[in-house]
Motif scaffolding. Structure first.
Motif, short mmCIF file in Angstrom:
data_model
loop_
_atom_site.label_atom_id
_atom_site.label_comp_id
_atom_site.label_asym_id
_atom_site.label_seq_id
_atom_site.Cartn_x
_atom_site.Cartn_y
_atom_site.Cartn_z
N THR A 8 6.45 -92.91 7.68
CA THR A 8 6.19 -92.90 6.24
C THR A 8 4.71 -92.70 5.92
OG1 THR A 8 5.97 -95.31 6.25
CG2 THR A 8 8.16 -94.40 5.78
N LEU A 67 8.96 -86.44 10.30
CA LEU A 67 10.36 -86.59 9.93
C LEU A 67 11.21 -86.99 11.13
CD1 LEU A 67 10.70 -83.48 7.58
CD2 LEU A 67 10.60 -85.89 6.90
N GLU A 68 10.89 -86.45 12.30
CA GLU A 68 11.65 -86.79 13.51
C GLU A 68 11.53 -88.27 13.85
OE1 GLU A 68 11.19 -82.45 15.81
OE2 GLU A 68 9.90 -84.15 16.35
N GLN A 69 10.41 -88.89 13.48
CA GLN A 69 10.18 -90.29 13.81
C GLN A 69 10.39 -91.23 12.63
OE1 GLN A 69 6.57 -90.90 16.40
NE2 GLN A 69 6.21 -88.75 15.99
N ASP A 70 10.82 -90.68 11.49
CA ASP A 70 10.97 -91.48 10.27
C ASP A 70 9.65 -92.15 9.89
OD1 ASP A 70 13.67 -90.88 9.85
OD2 ASP A 70 14.32 -92.47 11.21
N ASN A 114 4.98 -96.47 10.79
CA ASN A 114 6.23 -96.82 10.10
C ASN A 114 5.91 -97.53 8.79
OD1 ASN A 114 5.53 -99.48 10.70
ND2 ASN A 114 7.01 -99.70 12.35
N ARG A 115 6.92 -98.05 8.12
CA ARG A 115 6.72 -98.68 6.81
C ARG A 115 5.82 -99.91 6.88
NH1 ARG A 115 9.80 -96.57 2.89
NH2 ARG A 115 11.58 -95.29 3.51
#
Length: 229
Positions: A172, A167-170, A136-137
Motif C-alpha cells: 500500500t 500489486l503483486e505484494q499487496d 504493507n498497511r
C-alpha cells in the motif's frame, strides 16, 4: 631468521584457537579473514595474506564487501586465488545480509528507519542501483526490490514495473531509493522528475510514495525530510 608458520605459533595466538578460547569479538579483522583463508604460501602465512587483502581494500570492510571475486583476484595478492576469493566474497555477502536482516519487517516511522535498512544493503555497492522498498498497511517492510543497476533514468526505473511489483505484494506504500557510489548525496534534477512521475502514477492505484532516499557511505538524503515529495 626463518619465518614461522601459523601452526608453529603459540596455541593462544593462532586465529582459530584464539577464537575458540576467547570468542570472535577478540580477533582483529585480519585474524577473522585468516580463518577463512585457512592457509598461506611458503613466504606468507594466512594472516599475512589477510593483511595484504585488507591493505588492498584500504583497510575498509565496506570497500572489501563491494569487491567482486574478479576484483579480489585482480589484486594479485600472493596466496589469494579464485577459490579463496569466492569464500571471502560469500562471507562478506552474509555480513551484508545479516546487517540488513536486523531491519527487515521493522515498522517504518521515519526516514532514518528506512535509511538504515537501505545503507546496509546499498552503501558498499560500486554501481548505482535503483530499488524500491515495499510496505504493507502497517508500514512494515515487505521486500526490497532492485529495479535497475548501472543508472537512473526514466527508462530503467519504469513506473509500470515498480507498480506491478507493488500489486503483486499487496503493498500500500513504497519508498524509492538509490545509492550514490561517489558519496555525494545531492539529488539531481532527473531524480526529482522521476520521483514526481512515479508518485503521480502510484496515486492512480491508491499506492502512496512515502519518500525517495539517496544513500552512500557518507549518510543519506530524504526527499520527504526536505519537503520535496
Amino acid at each position: 631468521m626463518r619465518k614461522l608458520s601459523i601452526r608453529e605459533w603459540a596455541r593462544e595466538d593462532r586465529p582459530r584457537e584464539k577464537l575458540l578460547l576467547q570468542g570472535p569479538q577478540h580477533l582483529s579483522n585480519a585474524e577473522l579473514l585468516a580463518i577463512l583463508i585457512q592457509n598461506g604460501t611458503r613466504e606468507n602465512s594466512a594472516l599475512d595474506v589477510a593483511k595484504n587483502m585488507l591493505l588492498y581494500a584500504h583497510n575498509d570492510l565496506n570497500q572489501l564487501a563491494g569487491m567482486s571475486v574478479q576484483e579480489l583476484v585482480n589484486g594479485r595478492i600472493a596466496g589469494l586465488g579464485t577459490a579463496k576469493a569466492v569464500m571471502i566474497a560469500a562471507a562478506m555477502e552474509l555480513g551484508v545480509r545479516r546487517k540488513a536482516a536486523g531491519h527487515f519487517r521493522i515498522k517504518i516511522q521515519s526516514s532514518k528507519d528506512v535509511a538504515n535498512y537501505l545503507q546496509a544493503q546499498l552503501e558498499h555497492r560500486k554501481q548505482e542501483i535503483f530499488a524500491v522498498v515495499y510496505l504493507n498497511r502497517g508500514n512494515r517492510i515487505l521486500s526490497l526490490e532492485t529495479i535497475s543497476i548501472g543508472g537512473l533514468t526514466g527508462t530503467v526505473a519504469d513506473p509500470r514495473i515498480i507498480l506491478k511489483k507493488a500489486l503483486e505484494q499487496d503493498a500500500t506504500a513504497l519508498v524509492l531509493c538509490h545509492n550514490h557510489p561517489s558519496g555525494n548525496l545531492t539529488p539531481s534534477r532527473a531524480d526529482e522528475q522521476l520521483t514526481q512521475k512515479i508518485k503521480q502514477a502510484a496515486a492512480l492505484m491508491d499506492i502512496q510514495v512515502l519518500d525517495h532516499i539517496i544513500v552512500s557511505h557518507e549518510g543519506y538524503f530524504s526527499f520527504a525530510d526536505e519537503g520535496m515529495i
